[in-house]
Write a protein that holds these residues in place. Structure first.
Motif, mmCIF file in Angstrom:
data_model
loop_
_atom_site.group_PDB
_atom_site.id
_atom_site.type_symbol
_atom_site.label_atom_id
_atom_site.label_comp_id
_atom_site.label_asym_id
_atom_site.label_seq_id
_atom_site.Cartn_x
_atom_site.Cartn_y
_atom_site.Cartn_z
ATOM 1 N N LEU A 20 0.836 -1.199 0.000
ATOM 2 C CA LEU A 20 0.000 0.000 0.000
ATOM 3 C C LEU A 20 0.876 1.255 0.000
ATOM 4 C CD1 LEU A 20 -2.610 -1.111 2.686
ATOM 5 C CD2 LEU A 20 -2.943 -1.055 0.206
ATOM 6 N N PRO A 21 0.372 2.351 -0.532
ATOM 7 C CA PRO A 21 1.169 3.578 -0.577
ATOM 8 C C PRO A 21 1.586 4.037 0.817
ATOM 9 C CG PRO A 21 -0.769 3.769 -1.980
ATOM 10 C CD PRO A 21 -0.933 2.508 -1.189
ATOM 11 N N ALA A 22 2.879 4.366 0.950
ATOM 12 C CA ALA A 22 3.444 4.961 2.172
ATOM 13 C C ALA A 22 3.436 4.034 3.382
ATOM 14 C CB ALA A 22 2.724 6.268 2.518
ATOM 15 N N ILE A 23 3.238 2.731 3.169
ATOM 16 C CA ILE A 23 3.248 1.772 4.280
ATOM 17 C C ILE A 23 4.542 0.966 4.211
ATOM 18 C CG2 ILE A 23 2.113 -0.179 5.389
ATOM 19 C CD1 ILE A 23 0.534 2.382 5.557
ATOM 20 N N GLY A 24 5.395 1.130 5.219
ATOM 21 C CA GLY A 24 6.620 0.351 5.309
ATOM 22 C C GLY A 24 6.430 -0.832 6.235
ATOM 23 N N THR A 25 7.513 -1.549 6.486
ATOM 24 C CA THR A 25 7.397 -2.756 7.306
ATOM 25 C C THR A 25 7.026 -2.448 8.751
ATOM 26 O OG1 THR A 25 9.794 -2.656 7.668
ATOM 27 C CG2 THR A 25 9.000 -4.078 5.887
ATOM 28 N N GLY A 26 7.543 -1.333 9.284
ATOM 29 C CA GLY A 26 7.226 -0.994 10.669
ATOM 30 C C GLY A 26 5.757 -0.679 10.855
ATOM 31 N N ILE A 27 5.204 0.150 9.975
ATOM 32 C CA ILE A 27 3.785 0.489 10.062
ATOM 33 C C ILE A 27 2.927 -0.739 9.771
ATOM 34 C CG2 ILE A 27 1.938 1.879 9.054
ATOM 35 C CD1 ILE A 27 3.932 4.094 8.636
#
Length: 239
Positions: A20-27
């Motif tokens: 998803l846009p702007a979603i990295g592994t931490g989030i």
């Protein structure tokens, strides 16, 4: 969102969230935990509201007695901690046998978004002991100087005092959060200003945790050591 996040997690696991846009592994990890439990342990930890027993009771098959043992006897605080302990073979709690461990592992894998991907548990990367000892030293120095923000932990703090300093630090590719241990055992042994809990996470990797203490016996007596990694050569830091 065109599709609910829980559907994306159930079908595609964390990779579906990361896509998803702007979603990295931490989030993505935070979203997976919130979907599974309605809570985010990192936020509760930083607010001093962490209640591992309540978190573990959210898992089917774990009642108050086993939740207490996981939090107090095994010293686990998060779903990631429990998953790592199950797969490493370190979880040895009376009354939790092989079948129950398999059920817990399957439930955790589903909740953390791993089952649908067919992924297997991989050992989480560990920062060097020397780096952890640097974080430990930095934390204790800043805490002693009153240079850190203090939180009021809910557990073992009937007066609601803001006494627990918290440090955030970055080193190379690692992010660290450090604070004095606020467990029942730390209070019983008067180690709440000696034992330092360090949470660590490298970019794209699951969170890990260790505890740094002053060794009380043996050749390392009087030195700061990372529990579970006492044999590594970098342990030279005095208390």
């Amino acid at each position: 969102m065109e599709r609910p996040l829980d559907e994306i997690l159930a079908k595609d696991g964390r990779d579906g969230l990361v896509a998803l846009p702007a979603i990295g592994t931490g989030i993505a990890g935070a979203i997976a935990e919130i979907i599974a439990t309605g809570r985010w342990s990192q936020l509760e930890r930083l607010r001093g509201e962490m209640d591992p027993e309540a978190l573990f009771r959210s898992i089917p098959g774990i009642g108050p007695r086993y939740a207490h043992r996981l939090a107090e006897d095994a010293q686990l605080e998060s779903l990631e901690d429990l998953e790592a302990a199950l797969h490493s073979g370190e979880l040895r709690i009376k009354g939790i046998g092989h079948r129950r461990k398999e059920m817990l592992a399957a439930t955790l894998a589903e909740r953390l978004g791993r089952v649908r991907l067919g992924t297997t548990h991989q050992p989480r990367p560990l920062p060097p002991v020397s780096m952890l000892l640097d974080v430990d030293r930095m934390y204790r120095e800043k805490a002693a100087a009153g240079a850190l923000r203090k939180i009021a932990p809910r557990r073992f703090n009937p007066k609601g005092e803001a006494w627990l300093p918290v440090l955030h630090a970055r080193h190379d590719n690692w992010h660290f959060t450090a604070f004095f241990s606020n467990t029942r055992l730390a209070h019983e042994l008067a180690k709440t200003h000696d034992w330092v809990v360090i949470y660590f996470q490298a970019e794209g990797q699951p969170e890990g945790r260790c505890t740094v203490v002053t060794e009380t016996h043996g050749p390392m007596a009087g030195k700061r050591v990372v529990r579970g990694r006492e044999d590594e050569k970098q342990l030279k830091e005095p208390a």
